[in-house]
Design a protein around this motif. Structure first.
Motif, PDB file in Angstrom:
ATOM      1  N   TYR A  55      36.499  32.528  37.424  1.00 34.44           N
ATOM      2  CA  TYR A  55      35.862  33.659  37.245  1.00 34.44           C
ATOM      3  C   TYR A  55      36.632  35.136  37.535  1.00 34.44           C
ATOM      4  N   PHE A  56      37.278  35.053  36.477  1.00 35.25           N
ATOM      5  CA  PHE A  56      38.237  36.189  36.442  1.00 35.25           C
ATOM      6  C   PHE A  56      38.459  36.927  35.115  1.00 35.25           C
ATOM      7  N   LEU A  57      38.333  36.053  34.073  1.00 35.78           N
ATOM      8  CA  LEU A  57      38.434  36.450  32.766  1.00 35.78           C
ATOM      9  C   LEU A  57      37.337  36.185  31.905  1.00 35.78           C
ATOM     10  N   PRO A  58      36.736  37.038  30.946  1.00 35.33           N
ATOM     11  CA  PRO A  58      37.754  37.904  30.330  1.00 35.33           C
ATOM     12  C   PRO A  58      37.353  39.372  31.319  1.00 35.33           C
ATOM     13  N   ALA A  59      38.664  40.065  31.097  1.00 31.00           N
ATOM     14  CA  ALA A  59      38.789  41.058  32.050  1.00 31.00           C
ATOM     15  C   ALA A  59      38.472  42.400  31.399  1.00 31.00           C
ATOM     16  N   THR A  60      38.314  43.514  31.927  1.00 24.02           N
ATOM     17  CA  THR A  60      38.088  44.897  31.508  1.00 24.02           C
ATOM     18  C   THR A  60      39.419  45.698  32.274  1.00 24.02           C
ATOM     19  N   THR A  61      39.572  46.856  31.574  1.00 22.95           N
ATOM     20  CA  THR A  61      40.511  47.692  32.006  1.00 22.95           C
ATOM     21  C   THR A  61      40.526  48.048  33.729  1.00 22.95           C
ATOM     22  N   GLY A  62      39.444  48.060  34.031  1.00 23.47           N
ATOM     23  CA  GLY A  62      39.065  48.351  35.558  1.00 23.47           C
ATOM     24  C   GLY A  62      39.531  47.156  36.055  1.00 23.47           C
ATOM     25  N   ASP A  63      39.334  46.004  35.755  1.00 20.86           N
ATOM     26  CA  ASP A  63      39.630  44.915  36.653  1.00 20.86           C
ATOM     27  C   ASP A  63      41.011  44.549  36.597  1.00 20.86           C
ATOM     28  N   LEU A  64      41.751  44.863  35.776  1.00 20.02           N
ATOM     29  CA  LEU A  64      43.165  44.744  35.873  1.00 20.02           C
ATOM     30  C   LEU A  64      44.011  45.553  36.537  1.00 20.02           C
ATOM     31  N   GLY A  65      43.579  47.071  36.713  1.00 19.00           N
ATOM     32  CA  GLY A  65      44.366  48.075  37.194  1.00 19.00           C
ATOM     33  C   GLY A  65      45.878  48.155  36.704  1.00 19.00           C
TER      34      GLY A  65
END
Length: 403
Positions: free
Chosen positions: A177-187
């Motif tokens: 439940y991690f992807l797809p990611a956003t810029t904010g998700d990845l840090g």
């Protein structure tokens, strides 16, 4: 294209290594039983037989002198010996000349059949004629030949097909439940890869998509203390693996298997007393909470394992990219939040992008592409004795993002 793999069910004849003098079962590339008797006679194959790379693939290079290997593969029935020498500089030209002289001597002594070589030349010429490339498409100089190659190899149509195939092949094997990611998700992202070019290409694409805080390093260019700091400072750790060892075809079945303990520190591993694991090939002894992990001299595959364990222990987001054969994912999936297979390991090097896989992986991570790929192999767990266990990921398995 021939493989430097032993198939004793097809040819169990022994051959002597010209380097070590040891006897070994003949690899298919050097087997007349396979290339001539089976392929040419029994199956009536009339096309070209080309070897896989000779100079830099250990199945041949570790056991045979290149002139000897070239002569033996021609004796077996190959038409073209691929890369028997590495010629990158003017000084390397002598290597080619020496090789040719060795083959000529083998013909003159009767070791090689002139008639068989003539038949190979005929097949090569006919193949060129059938493909419309006789006389190098009318080229009369090296410059013309090079220009013809540039107009065909890697042209816009070919690049478009390559990109389309890549987008359809990237396989999402695990996704907590991690992807797809956003810029904010990845840090802040820290990337560890076997080759620098892979991390370069991944980092460049992330930055193009607005993720600016990205660092990358290859395993051999760093050390554990440095990586502990980098992992601690990052929010997302991406690790690439390039192991071929888990493939039973390439390595055979080992004697022991390295467990997957979730421990941040170990006794310094010993290369000399390796377990024979499919991936790790190092000894894992008792847990030692006093002695920091010493990664000197271990494989990239083992370094990858430790990095993911450290990141997981610190609560970081973790992504594994299996860059080649996806058999190795069973050694990391317990410490990776997301697992992807790219089936290609080329990135950004020599001033250009050598393939679209790394940017496409980033696009998949960021949700610009919904993964469509399915596993082309069955991936199994492995027991402590090295034998294969239950199916971990079945043939044609692959996840996609919900609509």
């Amino acid at each position: 294209m021939t493989a430097h793999i032993q198939y004793p069910a097809l040819d169990d004849r022994k051959i002597t290594s010209s380097i070590s003098g040891e006897e070994m079962i003949v690899p298919a590339t050097l087997s007349r039983e396979i290339l001539h008797n089976l392929l040419r006679v029994e199956l009536n194959y009339q096309g070209l037989i080309i070897t896989d790379a000779l100079y830099n693939m250990s199945g041949i290079a570790n056991h045979f002198d290149m002139t000897d290997a070239t002569i033996k593969t021609f004796q077996a029935g190959a038409d073209i010996a691929l890369m028997p020498v590495y010629a990158r500089t003017p000084d390397d030209v002598s290597k080619v000349s020496d090789l040719i002289e060795g083959v000529v001597s083998a013909v003159e002594s009767g070791e090689l059949s002139k008639e068989a070589l003539d038949a190979s030349v005929k097949r090569i010429v006919l193949s060129k004629i059938n493909q419309g490339i006789e006389n190098n498409n009318g080229a009369t100089s090296l410059a013309d030949i090079q220009e013809n190659a540039r107009s065909v190899i890697g042209n816009a149509e070919h690049k478009s097909i390559e990109k389309q195939l890549t987008e359809q092949s990237i396989t999402l094997i695990k996704n907590d439940y991690f992807l797809p990611a956003t810029t904010g998700d990845l840090g802040k992202i820290h990337i560890l890869t076997p080759w620098g070019e892979q991390g370069n290409a991944l980092g460049m694409r992330f930055k193009e998509l607005g993720v600016q805080d990205v660092t990358n390093v290859k395993f051999s260019a760093t050390d554990w203390e440095t990586e502990k700091v980098a992992i601690a400072e990052a929010d997302t750790i991406i690790v690439g693996t390039l192991s071929t060892a888990p493939s039973p075809v390439e390595e055979g079945i080992p004697t022991t298997f390295r467990e997957k303990p979730f421990l941040p520190y170990y006794q310094p591993p010993s290369w000399q007393t390796g377990t024979g694991s499919l991936v790790f090939n190092v000894a894992e002894d008792k847990k030692n909470t006093q002695t920091p992990l010493n990664l000197s001299g271990i494989t990239d595959a083992q370094f990858a394992r430790y990095a993911l364990e450290e990141a997981k222990a610190l609560g970081k987001k973790t992504i594994l990219i299996s860059l080649r054969a996806p058999y190795d994912v069973v050694h990391y999936d317990d410490v990776a939040d997301a697992v992807l297979a790219s089936y290609s390991y080329y990135g950004y090097d020599y001033g250009y992008l050598r393939g679209p896989s790394m940017p496409t992986v980033v696009d998949t991570i960021m949700g610009l592409i919904n993964p469509q790929g399915k596993l082309p192999v069955t991936v199994k767990e492995q027991h402590e004795d090295g034998s294969l266990g239950e199916v971990a990921y079945p043939l044609h398995f692959g996840l996609s993002y919900p609509d």
